[in-house]
Scaffold this motif. Structure first.
Motif, PDB file in Angstrom:
ATOM      1  N   ARG A   1       0.826  -1.203   0.000  1.00  0.00           N
ATOM      2  CA  ARG A   1       0.000   0.000   0.000  1.00  0.00           C
ATOM      3  C   ARG A   1       0.866   1.260   0.000  1.00  0.00           C
ATOM      4  NH1 ARG A   1      -5.291  -1.200   3.860  1.00  0.00           N
ATOM      5  NH2 ARG A   1      -6.314  -2.643   2.392  1.00  0.00           N
TER       6      ARG A   1
ATOM      7  N   ILE B   1       0.752   4.343  -2.642  1.00  0.00           N
ATOM      8  CA  ILE B   1       0.494   5.715  -2.177  1.00  0.00           C
ATOM      9  C   ILE B   1       1.632   6.639  -2.612  1.00  0.00           C
ATOM     10  CG2 ILE B   1       0.204   7.186  -0.142  1.00  0.00           C
ATOM     11  CD1 ILE B   1      -0.960   4.550   1.219  1.00  0.00           C
TER      12      ILE B   1
ATOM     13  N   ASP C   1      -1.493  11.231   5.209  1.00  0.00           N
ATOM     14  CA  ASP C   1      -2.217  10.416   6.193  1.00  0.00           C
ATOM     15  C   ASP C   1      -2.204   8.949   5.780  1.00  0.00           C
ATOM     16  OD1 ASP C   1      -3.953   9.409   8.090  1.00  0.00           O
ATOM     17  OD2 ASP C   1      -5.503  10.917   7.778  1.00  0.00           O
ATOM     18  N   GLN C   2      -2.509   8.684   4.510  1.00  0.00           N
ATOM     19  CA  GLN C   2      -2.548   7.303   4.011  1.00  0.00           C
ATOM     20  C   GLN C   2      -1.185   6.634   4.115  1.00  0.00           C
ATOM     21  OE1 GLN C   2      -4.016   8.149   0.034  1.00  0.00           O
ATOM     22  NE2 GLN C   2      -6.013   7.270   0.511  1.00  0.00           N
ATOM     23  N   TYR C   3      -0.125   7.371   3.774  1.00  0.00           N
ATOM     24  CA  TYR C   3       1.208   6.756   3.783  1.00  0.00           C
ATOM     25  C   TYR C   3       1.634   6.362   5.196  1.00  0.00           C
ATOM     26  CZ  TYR C   3       5.924   5.611   2.386  1.00  0.00           C
ATOM     27  OH  TYR C   3       7.082   4.916   2.145  1.00  0.00           O
TER      28      TYR C   3
ATOM     29  N   PRO D   1      -1.075   3.079   6.394  1.00  0.00           N
ATOM     30  CA  PRO D   1      -1.504   2.338   5.197  1.00  0.00           C
ATOM     31  C   PRO D   1      -2.506   1.221   5.467  1.00  0.00           C
ATOM     32  CG  PRO D   1       0.720   1.717   5.818  1.00  0.00           C
ATOM     33  CD  PRO D   1       0.354   2.879   6.681  1.00  0.00           C
TER      34      PRO D   1
ATOM     35  N   ASP E   1      -8.460   2.471   6.896  1.00  0.00           N
ATOM     36  CA  ASP E   1      -9.380   2.701   5.779  1.00  0.00           C
ATOM     37  C   ASP E   1      -9.547   4.210   5.569  1.00  0.00           C
ATOM     38  OD1 ASP E   1     -11.214   2.391   3.783  1.00  0.00           O
ATOM     39  OD2 ASP E   1     -12.915   1.953   5.106  1.00  0.00           O
ATOM     40  N   ILE E   2      -8.620   4.798   4.833  1.00  0.00           N
ATOM     41  CA  ILE E   2      -8.617   6.245   4.593  1.00  0.00           C
ATOM     42  C   ILE E   2      -8.658   6.479   3.088  1.00  0.00           C
ATOM     43  CG2 ILE E   2      -7.384   8.421   4.959  1.00  0.00           C
ATOM     44  CD1 ILE E   2      -5.775   6.848   7.164  1.00  0.00           C
ATOM     45  N   CYS E   3      -9.605   7.267   2.621  1.00  0.00           N
ATOM     46  CA  CYS E   3      -9.649   7.608   1.197  1.00  0.00           C
ATOM     47  C   CYS E   3     -10.103   9.051   1.049  1.00  0.00           C
ATOM     48  CB  CYS E   3     -10.562   6.666   0.417  1.00  0.00           C
ATOM     49  SG  CYS E   3     -12.304   6.804   0.847  1.00  0.00           S
TER      50      CYS E   3
ATOM     51  N   TYR F   1      -2.803  13.947  11.173  1.00  0.00           N
ATOM     52  CA  TYR F   1      -3.533  13.104  10.237  1.00  0.00           C
ATOM     53  C   TYR F   1      -4.952  13.633  10.066  1.00  0.00           C
ATOM     54  CZ  TYR F   1       0.357  10.007  11.443  1.00  0.00           C
ATOM     55  OH  TYR F   1       1.605   9.490  11.673  1.00  0.00           O
TER      56      TYR F   1
ATOM     57  N   HIS G   1      -7.713  12.539   8.807  1.00  0.00           N
ATOM     58  CA  HIS G   1      -8.881  11.729   9.193  1.00  0.00           C
ATOM     59  C   HIS G   1      -9.045  11.703  10.707  1.00  0.00           C
ATOM     60  CE1 HIS G   1      -6.292   8.292  10.296  1.00  0.00           C
ATOM     61  NE2 HIS G   1      -7.374   7.686  10.753  1.00  0.00           N
TER      62      HIS G   1
END
Length: 491
Positions: free
Chosen positions: A49, A53, A78-80, A83, A86-88, A164, A166
């Motif tokens: 992941r 990303i 945030d995603q990196y 990983p 569940d962040i989109c 982050y 989220h």
């Protein structure tokens, strides 16, 4: 998992979603079995992941500046760093849209004919009148800070969760830069063009009051999203940080510079983290920084030193050092030192004969009472843990023994010591006389459980193949200990 071991996955050429589906099916296995599979599946999924990303981040940075959303950049960071969560972008944008709708609702009660109320989703709206813009900002402050109770996290400022996006939306708190991105995004959706200002020690936004394109810092009002949307003059900005700054610090910055500051914050936090021995946050933030600035010698050197310190991926260390030497030949002293010791590490690794095997039947191990897999309780500190290794006597150095006051124990260092995984996520080295069998054993929520154990039986952990090779006679003793304690409890 050796870092270079992931190269096998990259050469298979299958779609990444195929691997993700297979790995997720392992992680979603029910019950207490397959712990080792889950441990390594999580590591590989983390890697896959992050690679994806990183590719998305590089594509984002190559777009024209006007197509680089600040919110999307914050989501990529945030995603990196998370990983497996569940962040989109779509999910985060939906939450921001919900806040925007609440602002519109508040605005409607004060000015039913406000132009932002007629705008459609996705429409780029710009409100030219300053007074109408002020109404939007007032409504935003009312909704964000009074109704939804968003606030700057003064009590726990140096928590990475504040960075982050989220988590900012979940916890309704953050640091100046994360709250500014949220504030700026909502304002722009409602027709107010705010701009990011890379102010020292305290990230701000600016709102134009004078003519468009003005370079006069006094033509702007500055907004502190961390301070409940307070509007500041130039002088008040200086009061905020306690000293005078030159005009250049009031200028607008690009999305890349905003991400650089966000990643810089995480880098500083990663350097401060003393409890995480894997330095995961520092590693992740270095990856992000070097994705944006691949030729930054200072951060390349930090990455090389970090990998060298952790003893991982020595071939990668050599590649980094070669790149540093090409960029800045004046670094030859530090580069030469690390190259020499990295090559020595590679040679030592070739000579390794495998882990030491400890037979309980050996006479020197006769005093070892507990075995791997047992759930124990520390008599003095009360924590619960599981044993994953033991030594017949304390194998730590004199300084550690002195610092831990081991000589104050009745048996001092001349007794078995155990490597234990503790329920708080730490790893400790405990004396035998300080441990007792836990009569109500339960699972230990430690991230490295699967590295050593394949299953939790409800009474104890079963060692995986690697651990069984090191302690081949421990399983029999584990079962005998369980049976003995179970019988004692029944009596």
């Amino acid at each position: 998992v050796p870092c270079d071991g992931f190269s096998d996955i990259e050469t298979l050429g299958c779609p990444s979603h195929f691997f993700e589906d297979e790995l997720m099916s392992i992680l979603n296995m029910e019950g207490r079995k397959g712990l080792t599979w889950k441990y390594y599946a999580k590591k590989i999924l983390y890697f896959l992941r992050q690679q994806n990303i990183l590719k998305n981040l590089k594509e984002y940075l190559q777009r024209p500046v006007d197509q680089q959303s600040f919110l999307e950049g914050a989501v990529l960071i945030d995603q990196y760093c998370n990983p497996l969560s569940d962040i989109c972008l779509k999910g985060v944008q939906t939450q921001v849209d919900d806040i925007t709708d609440k602002v519109r609702k508040d605005l409607r009660t004060k000015n039913p004919r406000h132009p932002s109320l007629a705008s459609k989703a996705g429409e780029v709206l710009v409100i030219p009148e300053v007074e109408l813009q002020r109404q939007v900002l007032d409504a935003m402050n009312c909704v964000l800070y009074e109704q939804l109770k968003y606030k700057g996290n003064e009590m726990d400022y140096y928590n990475s969760l504040n960075s982050y996006i989220h988590q900012v939306l979940i916890r309704r708190t953050g640091i100046p830069i994360s709250l500014s991105i949220l504030y700026l995004t909502i304002a722009r959706q409602l027709g107010v063009k705010l701009e990011p200002v890379n102010f020292p020690s305290h990230f701000l936004l600016r709102w134009r009051q004078g003519k468009e394109g003005s370079t006069d810092i006094f033509d702007y009002t500055y907004i502190d999203a961390f301070g409940k949307g307070k509007q500041l003059t130039v002088k008040e900005c200086e009061y905020l940080i306690g000293h005078h700054v030159t005009e250049e610090f009031y200028g607008v910055v690009t999305s890349k510079e905003v991400l650089q500051r966000m990643v810089g914050n995480l880098l500083n936090l990663g350097k401060r983290e003393s409890t995480d021995q894997s330095y995961q946050l520092l590693r992740d933030s270095l990856d992000l920084y070097l994705a944006m600035y691949p030729d930054n010698v200072q951060h390349l050197m930090l990455q090389a030193r970090l990998y060298f310190h952790l003893g991982i991926w020595p071939e990668k260390v050599l590649d980094i050092l070669q790149h540093i030497q090409a960029l800045d030949p004046s670094q030859h002293g530090a580069v030469g030192y690390l190259v020499q010791h990295t090559l020595e590490h590679i040679e030592r690794r070739k000579e390794e004969v495998g882990p030491e095997v400890k037979h309980r039947s050996d006479e020197k191990h006769k005093d070892v009472c507990f075995s791997i897999g047992l759930i124990m309780k520390h008599k003095r500190y009360g924590y619960n843990c599981v044993i994953y290794g033991w030594d017949p006597t304390c194998m730590m150095g004199h300084e550690w023994i002195r610092n831990m006051n081991v000589h104050s124990l009745p048996h001092g260092p001349h007794q078995p010591f155990y490597n234990v995984l503790v329920e708080d996520g730490s790893c400790r080295y405990a004396a035998q006389e300080n441990l007792e069998y836990n009569t109500e054993p339960h699972e230990i929520p430690h991230p490295d459980i699967g590295r050593y154990f394949s299953e939790f039986t409800g009474m104890h952990y079963l060692a995986n193949t690697e651990l069984e090779m090191r302690y081949p006679e421990d399983l029999e003793l584990t079962c005998a200990t369980i049976q003995k304690n179970y019988s004692s409890n029944k009596e």
